[in-house]
Design a protein around this motif. Sequence first.
Motif, PDB file in Angstrom:
ATOM      1  N   VAL B 352       0.831  -1.200   0.000  1.00 35.38           N
ATOM      2  CA  VAL B 352       0.000   0.000   0.000  1.00 35.38           C
ATOM      3  C   VAL B 352       0.871   1.258   0.000  1.00 35.38           C
ATOM      4  O   VAL B 352       0.582   2.248  -0.665  1.00 35.38           O
ATOM      5  N   LEU B 353       1.989   1.182   0.737  1.00 34.35           N
ATOM      6  CA  LEU B 353       2.853   2.369   0.831  1.00 34.35           C
ATOM      7  C   LEU B 353       3.518   2.716  -0.502  1.00 34.35           C
ATOM      8  O   LEU B 353       4.001   3.823  -0.687  1.00 34.35           O
ATOM      9  N   VAL B 354       3.513   1.761  -1.439  1.00 40.73           N
ATOM     10  CA  VAL B 354       4.048   2.038  -2.772  1.00 40.73           C
ATOM     11  C   VAL B 354       3.317   3.224  -3.394  1.00 40.73           C
ATOM     12  O   VAL B 354       3.870   3.959  -4.207  1.00 40.73           O
ATOM     13  N   PHE B 355       2.080   3.442  -2.980  1.00 41.72           N
ATOM     14  CA  PHE B 355       1.294   4.530  -3.552  1.00 41.72           C
ATOM     15  C   PHE B 355       1.571   5.886  -2.897  1.00 41.72           C
ATOM     16  O   PHE B 355       1.039   6.907  -3.316  1.00 41.72           O
ATOM     17  N   LEU B 356       2.402   5.869  -1.867  1.00 39.76           N
ATOM     18  CA  LEU B 356       2.658   7.114  -1.135  1.00 39.76           C
ATOM     19  C   LEU B 356       3.151   8.260  -2.034  1.00 39.76           C
ATOM     20  O   LEU B 356       2.642   9.381  -1.929  1.00 39.76           O
ATOM     21  N   PRO B 357       4.124   8.027  -2.929  1.00 45.64           N
ATOM     22  CA  PRO B 357       4.578   9.144  -3.774  1.00 45.64           C
ATOM     23  C   PRO B 357       3.448   9.761  -4.601  1.00 45.64           C
ATOM     24  O   PRO B 357       3.363  10.979  -4.731  1.00 45.64           O
ATOM     25  N   GLY B 405      -6.152   8.485 -10.514  1.00 45.13           N
ATOM     26  CA  GLY B 405      -4.804   8.275  -9.999  1.00 45.13           C
ATOM     27  C   GLY B 405      -4.863   7.345  -8.805  1.00 45.13           C
ATOM     28  O   GLY B 405      -4.445   6.198  -8.866  1.00 45.13           O
ATOM     29  N   CYS B 406      -5.444   7.844  -7.724  1.00 42.37           N
ATOM     30  CA  CYS B 406      -5.546   7.037  -6.519  1.00 42.37           C
ATOM     31  C   CYS B 406      -6.755   7.518  -5.739  1.00 42.37           C
ATOM     32  O   CYS B 406      -6.982   8.722  -5.607  1.00 42.37           O
ATOM     33  N   GLY B 407      -7.530   6.566  -5.242  1.00 37.53           N
ATOM     34  CA  GLY B 407      -8.756   6.916  -4.548  1.00 37.53           C
ATOM     35  C   GLY B 407      -8.524   7.664  -3.240  1.00 37.53           C
ATOM     36  O   GLY B 407      -9.373   8.445  -2.808  1.00 37.53           O
ATOM     37  N   VAL B 408      -7.372   7.439  -2.615  1.00 39.35           N
ATOM     38  CA  VAL B 408      -7.145   8.045  -1.296  1.00 39.35           C
ATOM     39  C   VAL B 408      -7.058   9.586  -1.373  1.00 39.35           C
ATOM     40  O   VAL B 408      -7.827  10.266  -0.691  1.00 39.35           O
ATOM     41  N   PRO B 409      -6.173  10.151  -2.200  1.00 41.29           N
ATOM     42  CA  PRO B 409      -6.184  11.609  -2.301  1.00 41.29           C
ATOM     43  C   PRO B 409      -7.509  12.125  -2.859  1.00 41.29           C
ATOM     44  O   PRO B 409      -7.949  13.226  -2.519  1.00 41.29           O
ATOM     45  N   ALA B 410      -8.156  11.321  -3.721  1.00 39.42           N
ATOM     46  CA  ALA B 410      -9.425  11.750  -4.306  1.00 39.42           C
ATOM     47  C   ALA B 410     -10.479  11.918  -3.219  1.00 39.42           C
ATOM     48  O   ALA B 410     -11.219  12.905  -3.198  1.00 39.42           O
ATOM     49  N   GLY B 513      -2.112  11.505   7.738  1.00 40.97           N
ATOM     50  CA  GLY B 513      -3.343  10.730   7.870  1.00 40.97           C
ATOM     51  C   GLY B 513      -3.208   9.377   7.178  1.00 40.97           C
ATOM     52  O   GLY B 513      -3.601   8.345   7.715  1.00 40.97           O
ATOM     53  N   PHE B 514      -2.605   9.403   5.985  1.00 40.88           N
ATOM     54  CA  PHE B 514      -2.440   8.156   5.225  1.00 40.88           C
ATOM     55  C   PHE B 514      -1.474   7.216   5.941  1.00 40.88           C
ATOM     56  O   PHE B 514      -1.708   6.018   6.030  1.00 40.88           O
ATOM     57  N   LEU B 515      -0.381   7.768   6.464  1.00 45.93           N
ATOM     58  CA  LEU B 515       0.603   6.939   7.165  1.00 45.93           C
ATOM     59  C   LEU B 515      -0.013   6.325   8.429  1.00 45.93           C
ATOM     60  O   LEU B 515       0.249   5.181   8.768  1.00 45.93           O
ATOM     61  N   ARG B 516      -0.850   7.131   9.087  1.00 47.43           N
ATOM     62  CA  ARG B 516      -1.500   6.625  10.289  1.00 47.43           C
ATOM     63  C   ARG B 516      -2.389   5.439   9.922  1.00 47.43           C
ATOM     64  O   ARG B 516      -2.446   4.441  10.626  1.00 47.43           O
ATOM     65  N   LYS B 517      -3.086   5.573   8.781  1.00 49.85           N
ATOM     66  CA  LYS B 517      -3.935   4.473   8.320  1.00 49.85           C
ATOM     67  C   LYS B 517      -3.096   3.247   8.001  1.00 49.85           C
ATOM     68  O   LYS B 517      -3.463   2.136   8.308  1.00 49.85           O
ATOM     69  N   GLY B 519      -0.489   2.386   9.382  1.00 51.58           N
ATOM     70  CA  GLY B 519      -0.077   1.775  10.640  1.00 51.58           C
ATOM     71  C   GLY B 519      -1.229   1.143  11.393  1.00 51.58           C
ATOM     72  O   GLY B 519      -1.011   0.399  12.341  1.00 51.58           O
ATOM     73  N   THR B 520      -2.456   1.439  11.014  1.00 47.47           N
ATOM     74  CA  THR B 520      -3.587   0.889  11.764  1.00 47.47           C
ATOM     75  C   THR B 520      -4.457  -0.006  10.902  1.00 47.47           C
ATOM     76  O   THR B 520      -4.226  -1.214  10.820  1.00 47.47           O
ATOM     77  N   ILE B 521      -5.388   0.588  10.188  1.00 48.70           N
ATOM     78  CA  ILE B 521      -6.388  -0.224   9.488  1.00 48.70           C
ATOM     79  C   ILE B 521      -5.748  -1.108   8.423  1.00 48.70           C
ATOM     80  O   ILE B 521      -6.095  -2.278   8.269  1.00 48.70           O
ATOM     81  N   ILE B 522      -4.754  -0.572   7.713  1.00 49.27           N
ATOM     82  CA  ILE B 522      -4.122  -1.360   6.657  1.00 49.27           C
ATOM     83  C   ILE B 522      -3.301  -2.494   7.272  1.00 49.27           C
ATOM     84  O   ILE B 522      -3.309  -3.629   6.791  1.00 49.27           O
TER      85      ILE B 522
END
Lengths: 75, 672
Positions: B352-357, B405-410, B513-517, B519-522
């Motif tokens: 999942v973190l691959v999508f961070l950039p 691109g990616c649903g998370v930033p969307a 927020g994404f990193l926290r996710k 570390g938790t839900i993901i």
Amino acid sequence: MKTLKDTKPGETVTIVKYHKTGDIDLRRHLLGMGFVKGAEITVKKVATFGDPIEMSVKGYSVCLRKDEAKNIEVK
Amino acid sequence: MKKLIVGLAGNPNVGKTTVFNQLTGMHQHVGNWPGKTVERAEGSFKHGNYGYDIVDLPGNYALSAHSIEEIVSRDFIVDDDSDVIINVVDAANLERNLYLTVQMMELGANLVMALNMNDFAKKKDHIIDIKLMSELLGFPVIEVNAKTKDGFDELLTTVEKASKNPIDSSAKLSYGDELKEHLSDLQALIEQDKNLLDVPSIWTAIKLLEKDSIVIQKVQQSAISSKIMMEVDKVSKHLIDIYNEGAEEVIANARYAFISGLMAESVKKPQVEKETTTDKIDKIITNRLLAPFIFLGIMFLMFHLTYTISAPFQGMIDNGFIMLADFVAGYISNEYLRSFVCNGIIGGVGGVLVFLPIIILMFLFLSILEDCGYLARAAFTLDIIMHKLVGLHGKAFIPMILGFGCGVPAIMATRTMENESDRLLAMMLVPFMSCTARAPIYAIFVAAFFAQYQSIMVTLMYVIGIVVALLVAAILKRTLFKGMSAPFVMELPTYKIPSLKGVLLHTWEKVKGFLRKAGTIILVCSIVLWILSSYPWGVKYGSEQSVLGMIGNVVAPIFAPLGFGTWQATVAIISGLAAKEVVVSTFGTLAGMQGDDGDGITSLVHDTFTPLSAFSFMVFALLYIPCVASIGAIKQETNSFKWPLIMCGITLVTAYIVSFLVFQIGGLAGFG
């Protein structure tokens, strides 16, 4: 009876009144944004596909859909 | 040290958030208002002997009961134990800004005005007599420059003084003799009930005349409510008789009349207003012919830059996690523990973190576009398309496009929409946009079955996503979101150069927020998936004998009408919840090969699917629950599990129905 919807770009008009048929929440919102009786409105332009309309009121720019502009009577 | 609780209030686009960022820097926390989807930014800093706790209230034009943002703001002013409210006002736009100020005066708020004299205001050549204005308003007015922090020290010193001697700012309000007389009758009545006096009686009186549902509810608790409401009716009727207008309009006019009086005395304007830089830029940007092309160009540039810049970083992250897993594996002798750490935790979270950039870059560009004022222009140009087709706000365009691109930033980008129901509806639709993680799935199936129609098939998937999103929107708008339509009325703010600090803070907040996710839900989902794939201990990872395989076997018949009722396909779909590209590696694992053996996977797929069932599977993969990261994003944005669950429900049902139709109709048409 001319409404804000019929106002052409470049024209400056004054608000006369709101039509009673318009949505009450919308009217409240518009009142808060400066669309009050006697306010001067200059229509600036219409968006590419014909709606919404950009206008200036009280020194700033705001856009409204034609549906929302049709209940504001102007002169 | 003395503690001060201060609220920052003001219209949108006046530099309020800039003031907030300048004061608090990194010492800020962004969350939600309790039980609301409205963002609450809070920060702290020290000034002299004072420790500030500062809350950035939502940007509002008014304090009515019709939007959650406005309710949150006025509740803060009334209920929370704030010492001072700083009213940030844009000097370039004084008249409209004061409308909110006047309403806070009705509330009797302990106000200090920060008059933001930005470069733009200076260019307008308005001369403001600050001393006189302060006298007329009855509370301090301090000139500041949000960008350079000029005047901040004086502002804070004034706030500290004001905290010691709170004033009732409603004292200097005057609404003309006629209205004043009726208001004071009503006020006298309200003042008979002590329980109603937590706010100035003028506020209650005005809100009753404005038919404010919340205040009416509160007054109905009073022992003398019927007396009060009768008087309200009487005054309302009387006002209509005199002015031929409803009470709300009369009050709005009175507020603006007070403001005009104030402006006439304390502000000198040039005879002819100068053409502003914004007008000049808008001659091109919102030009009727050019606007759509400029929009497409900007979007293309954004995606192009995002992918070009992020690709090497994605590779680095991917390799980094593989190396980490290899490295760690060498130190763990227990086979299960090794698989747990390497496959379960490192593999799952790394995937999942691959999508961070991509997420960082998309958010960076979005923040810039929003802060400079372009986003509102894009909404202006595209509103009719969104509105006519599905009843969505023009601003919904941006999240939809980011969704490719990616649903998370969307999903995070839906924050740019002011109205809550618009925001929720957009969040429900973003998952249907075909994100980059789905591309590897298409690649595998297209290579196996539709090699000669590659681009047509992939394009078709994107089109199906868009069409389905529009259909679902139309349905939701008539059911779940019925009647929740908001007016469009949107300010086109002046263009400004975004502040680096603001853009970076905003982006960092989202990334955090994404990193926290992650570390938790993901993390939790990765672990659960690993356990399901590995248990009972000793079976091959993710095989038919594992719990996941057993679940696959049980659930598989449900997918039979869609053409892929095999346990392998079911397992791939379940694993795909971690991230969509996992669907591909799952097929690899199932065939007992390395996850990245593309040819091997292609031949496996070729053996277990028909062209029609493959297409049906692609459609299902496109439309069903996107991934845990997006579920987490919706949870975070809405602050409840209700909306992520609804999203899961909507996407699952939609995916099932559409795939069902594809397979059944395709079969009837002879494509079986």
